[in-house]
Write a protein that holds these residues in place. Structure first.
Motif, PDB file in Angstrom:
ATOM      1  N   GLY A  23       0.841  -1.251  -0.107  1.00 50.17           N
ATOM      2  CA  GLY A  23       0.105   0.093   0.019  1.00 50.17           C
ATOM      3  C   GLY A  23       1.100   1.274  -0.012  1.00 50.17           C
ATOM      4  N   SER A  24       2.116   1.254  -0.158  1.00 45.63           N
ATOM      5  CA  SER A  24       2.960   2.381   0.065  1.00 45.63           C
ATOM      6  C   SER A  24       2.744   3.298  -1.451  1.00 45.63           C
ATOM      7  N   PRO A  25       3.149   4.424  -1.470  1.00 43.29           N
ATOM      8  CA  PRO A  25       2.997   5.128  -2.467  1.00 43.29           C
ATOM      9  C   PRO A  25       3.838   4.810  -3.740  1.00 43.29           C
ATOM     10  N   GLU A  26       4.656   4.292  -3.428  1.00 44.76           N
ATOM     11  CA  GLU A  26       5.605   3.696  -4.739  1.00 44.76           C
ATOM     12  C   GLU A  26       5.013   2.489  -5.284  1.00 44.76           C
ATOM     13  N   VAL A  27       4.435   1.635  -4.679  1.00 44.66           N
ATOM     14  CA  VAL A  27       3.699   0.365  -5.081  1.00 44.66           C
ATOM     15  C   VAL A  27       2.496   0.894  -5.718  1.00 44.66           C
ATOM     16  N   GLN A  28       1.643   1.807  -5.370  1.00 40.58           N
ATOM     17  CA  GLN A  28       0.396   2.479  -6.027  1.00 40.58           C
ATOM     18  C   GLN A  28       0.776   3.160  -7.309  1.00 40.58           C
ATOM     19  N   ILE A  29       2.143   3.777  -7.249  1.00 42.79           N
ATOM     20  CA  ILE A  29       2.423   4.309  -8.660  1.00 42.79           C
ATOM     21  C   ILE A  29       2.838   3.525  -9.587  1.00 42.79           C
ATOM     22  N   GLY A  30       3.627   2.270  -9.106  1.00 42.51           N
ATOM     23  CA  GLY A  30       3.908   1.323  -9.995  1.00 42.51           C
ATOM     24  C   GLY A  30       2.728   0.635 -10.567  1.00 42.51           C
ATOM     25  N   LEU A  67       2.524  11.094  -6.772  1.00 43.19           N
ATOM     26  CA  LEU A  67       3.696  11.731  -7.071  1.00 43.19           C
ATOM     27  C   LEU A  67       4.042  13.045  -6.540  1.00 43.19           C
ATOM     28  N   ASN A  68       2.916  13.907  -6.516  1.00 45.58           N
ATOM     29  CA  ASN A  68       3.223  14.951  -5.720  1.00 45.58           C
ATOM     30  C   ASN A  68       3.408  14.792  -4.240  1.00 45.58           C
ATOM     31  N   SER A  72       6.726  16.010  -2.099  1.00 49.62           N
ATOM     32  CA  SER A  72       6.764  17.016  -0.986  1.00 49.62           C
ATOM     33  C   SER A  72       7.342  16.519   0.361  1.00 49.62           C
ATOM     34  N   ASN A  73       7.010  15.155   0.306  1.00 46.26           N
ATOM     35  CA  ASN A  73       7.476  14.444   1.873  1.00 46.26           C
ATOM     36  C   ASN A  73       8.784  13.699   1.755  1.00 46.26           C
ATOM     37  N   TYR A  78      11.071   9.813  -4.133  1.00 45.08           N
ATOM     38  CA  TYR A  78      10.533  10.129  -5.280  1.00 45.08           C
ATOM     39  C   TYR A  78      11.438   9.819  -6.411  1.00 45.08           C
ATOM     40  N   LYS A  79      12.767  10.366  -6.341  1.00 41.69           N
ATOM     41  CA  LYS A  79      13.767  10.068  -7.539  1.00 41.69           C
ATOM     42  C   LYS A  79      13.750   8.851  -7.735  1.00 41.69           C
TER      43      LYS A  79
END
Length: 89
Positions: A23-30, A67-68, A72-73, A78-79
């Motif tokens: 559920g982390s943002p990285e996994v969701q973005i992927g 991504l935003n 920001s956090n 992000y990179k």
């Protein structure tokens, strides 16, 4: 079409921070990136599928918000996500 269980697992393994991280943002973005790639290929064949195009724009906006949030956090995470997905920002 949704992603198969195996493809979701491989994407989650690629972007996860831990063993059971889903559920982390990285996994969701992927996951969103994979679905967006599928839909862009779908639209090359089915040009008049406007209902799915609405869903595509919603997915793109959701990915943009995630991504935003990462930018920001936690700029280093992000990179890393941008490198793994091949997105440019």
């Amino acid at each position: 079409m949704t992603l198969t269980k195996e493809s979701r697992k491989t994407v989650a393994d690629k972007f996860s921070q831990g063993e059971r991280d889903t559920g982390s943002p990285e996994v969701q973005i992927g996951l969103l990136t994979e679905r967006i790639k599928y839909l862009t290929e779908h639209f090359k064949i089915h040009k008049k599928d406007h209902h799915s195009r609405v869903g595509l724009t919603a997915m793109i906006e959701r990915r943009k918000k995630l991504l935003n949030y990462l930018k920001s956090n936690c700029n280093d995470r992000y990179k890393k996500v941008l490198e793994k997905t091949g997105l440019r920002k």
